[in-house]
Scaffold this motif. Structure first.
Motif, PDB file in Angstrom:
ATOM      1  N   ALA A 247       0.830  -1.205   0.000  1.00 48.97           N
ATOM      2  CA  ALA A 247       0.000   0.000   0.000  1.00 48.97           C
ATOM      3  C   ALA A 247       0.866   1.257   0.000  1.00 48.97           C
ATOM      4  CB  ALA A 247      -0.936  -0.009   1.204  1.00 48.97           C
ATOM      5  N   ALA A 248       1.915   1.243   0.811  1.00 52.71           N
ATOM      6  CA  ALA A 248       2.809   2.402   0.857  1.00 52.71           C
ATOM      7  C   ALA A 248       3.512   2.601  -0.483  1.00 52.71           C
ATOM      8  CB  ALA A 248       3.832   2.220   1.981  1.00 52.71           C
ATOM      9  N   ASP A 251       0.980   4.029  -3.044  1.00 51.36           N
ATOM     10  CA  ASP A 251       0.742   5.455  -2.807  1.00 51.36           C
ATOM     11  C   ASP A 251       1.874   6.281  -3.399  1.00 51.36           C
ATOM     12  OD1 ASP A 251      -1.740   5.842  -1.557  1.00 51.36           O
ATOM     13  OD2 ASP A 251      -0.963   5.207   0.385  1.00 51.36           O
ATOM     14  N   PRO A 256      -3.547   5.461  -6.032  1.00 55.14           N
ATOM     15  CA  PRO A 256      -4.271   5.477  -4.750  1.00 55.14           C
ATOM     16  C   PRO A 256      -5.349   4.408  -4.646  1.00 55.14           C
ATOM     17  CG  PRO A 256      -4.945   7.322  -6.144  1.00 55.14           C
ATOM     18  CD  PRO A 256      -3.771   6.703  -6.810  1.00 55.14           C
ATOM     19  N   ALA A 259      -3.666   1.254  -3.778  1.00 56.68           N
ATOM     20  CA  ALA A 259      -3.202   1.310  -2.387  1.00 56.68           C
ATOM     21  C   ALA A 259      -4.342   1.008  -1.433  1.00 56.68           C
ATOM     22  CB  ALA A 259      -2.597   2.680  -2.096  1.00 56.68           C
ATOM     23  N   ARG A 260      -5.528   1.562  -1.699  1.00 56.04           N
ATOM     24  CA  ARG A 260      -6.690   1.266  -0.838  1.00 56.04           C
ATOM     25  C   ARG A 260      -7.049  -0.206  -0.898  1.00 56.04           C
ATOM     26  NH1 ARG A 260      -8.465   6.295  -2.854  1.00 56.04           N
ATOM     27  NH2 ARG A 260      -9.742   5.281  -4.454  1.00 56.04           N
ATOM     28  N   ARG A 263      -4.687  -2.116   1.306  1.00 52.73           N
ATOM     29  CA  ARG A 263      -4.980  -1.995   2.741  1.00 52.73           C
ATOM     30  C   ARG A 263      -6.196  -2.831   3.137  1.00 52.73           C
ATOM     31  NH1 ARG A 263      -3.468   3.437   1.441  1.00 52.73           N
ATOM     32  NH2 ARG A 263      -1.423   3.894   2.374  1.00 52.73           N
TER      33      ARG A 263
END
Length: 296
Positions: A247-248, A251, A256, A259-260, A263
């Motif tokens: 995720a990092a 980003d 994005p 990345a979501r 997570r």
């Protein structure tokens, strides 16, 4: 331009009878443009039964190599990648089967789409007994997470899809060798090394072609490494760390939505949740599974 020989790389550790079935399935290909390399990670104490059996085949396209000491899953897969010398390669599981049309299908796919880095052919799932299997994991892959259409996929959209639920069958994938060697497997990963590799390739701009033709038979059974690690929670400890790190990275890459999805890792959470009752009965791994299923 027509695609040439396909390297069939077979990282082996386990039962002799199953790997023999895998090798026979390669020998039975309709298209002879393949070379098979068995990379045996059984260690120096193992007997020479597989080496003798491969030699007795008398087929110069089959070579057998044994690691001088046990490397483990991640490093043996990396060793297989190092040994690839043709432009396309598959890293087949030592209990899976190539159906007779596999090599012809992936060669035709790469010939038609030389721009892609990976081909996912159609897959049949079987159980330990070789009969068709319908597990919750495979039904989820097919009906919840996998895209409805075949064709070329890539970019953030594909990353989002795979991070929601990894619908690929890694041992069936055929790779363009250049990107595969440049990217390689992330050191230290075991059960999630396949998804990590695909995501790294997507971040590098590679794309994936999905082909409908079922030309691979994937064996689903509880003796596999991924199943054993899932049963006691080790799989999900590795996955949780991987998804947070991914995720990092996404980003930072400017993806994005992906990345979501990393997570949330919905498919991985659902997998842990389905295994929680069995872990509670066995008295092992329930805490790890529950944390993975319910903690953000």
């Amino acid at each position: 331009m027509t695609v040439g020989t396909v390297d069939v790389m077979l990282p082996h550790y386990g039962r002799l009878d199953l790997v023999q079935e895998t090798i026979r399935s390669v020998l039975a290909q309709d298209d002879p443009a393949w070379r098979l390399t068995v990379v045996d990670d059984s260690g120096p104490a193992a007997d020479d039964a597989l080496a003798r059996w491969c030699a007795a085949l008398g087929d110069e396209r089959v070579r057998y190599l044994r690691n001088p000491h046990n490397l483990g899953i991640n490093r043996n897969f990396a060793r297989c990648v190092e040994l690839v010398s043709h432009e396309h390669a598959v890293l087949v599981g030592s209990d899976d089967l190539l159906l007779p049309g596999y090599v012809a299908t992936v060669r035709a796919a790469f010939t038609a789409h030389p721009e892609v880095g990976v081909v996912q052919p159609g897959v049949e799932v079987v159980g330990r007994d070789g009969l068709p299997a319908r597990t919750l994991a495979d039904l989820s892959k097919r009906w919840i997470f996998a895209p409805r259409a075949t064709g070329v996929l890539g970019g953030e959209d594909l990353a989002v899809s795979l991070l929601r639920g990894n619908w690929l069958y890694f041992p069936s994938l055929c790779w363009r060798s250049g990107p595969l060697r440049r990217t390689g497997f992330r050191p230290g990963l075991q059960v999630v090394q396949d998804l990590a590799l695909v995501l790294d390739l997507l971040l590098a701009g590679e794309r994936l072609l999905v082909v409908a033709d079922p030309v691979f038979r994937y064996r689903r059974h509880e003796a596999s490494v991924s199943s054993a690690h899932a049963a006691d929670g080790r799989r999900f400890a590795e996955e949780r760390a991987f998804f947070l790190d991914t995720a990092a990275r996404l980003d930072a890459h400017g993806w994005p939505r992906a990345a979501r999805a990393a997570r949330r890792h919905l498919g991985s959470r659902l997998n842990a949740l389905t295994r929680l009752p069995g872990a509670l009965r066995a008295g092992a791994g329930a805490g790890t599974l529950a944390r993975h299923a319910f903690t953000r």
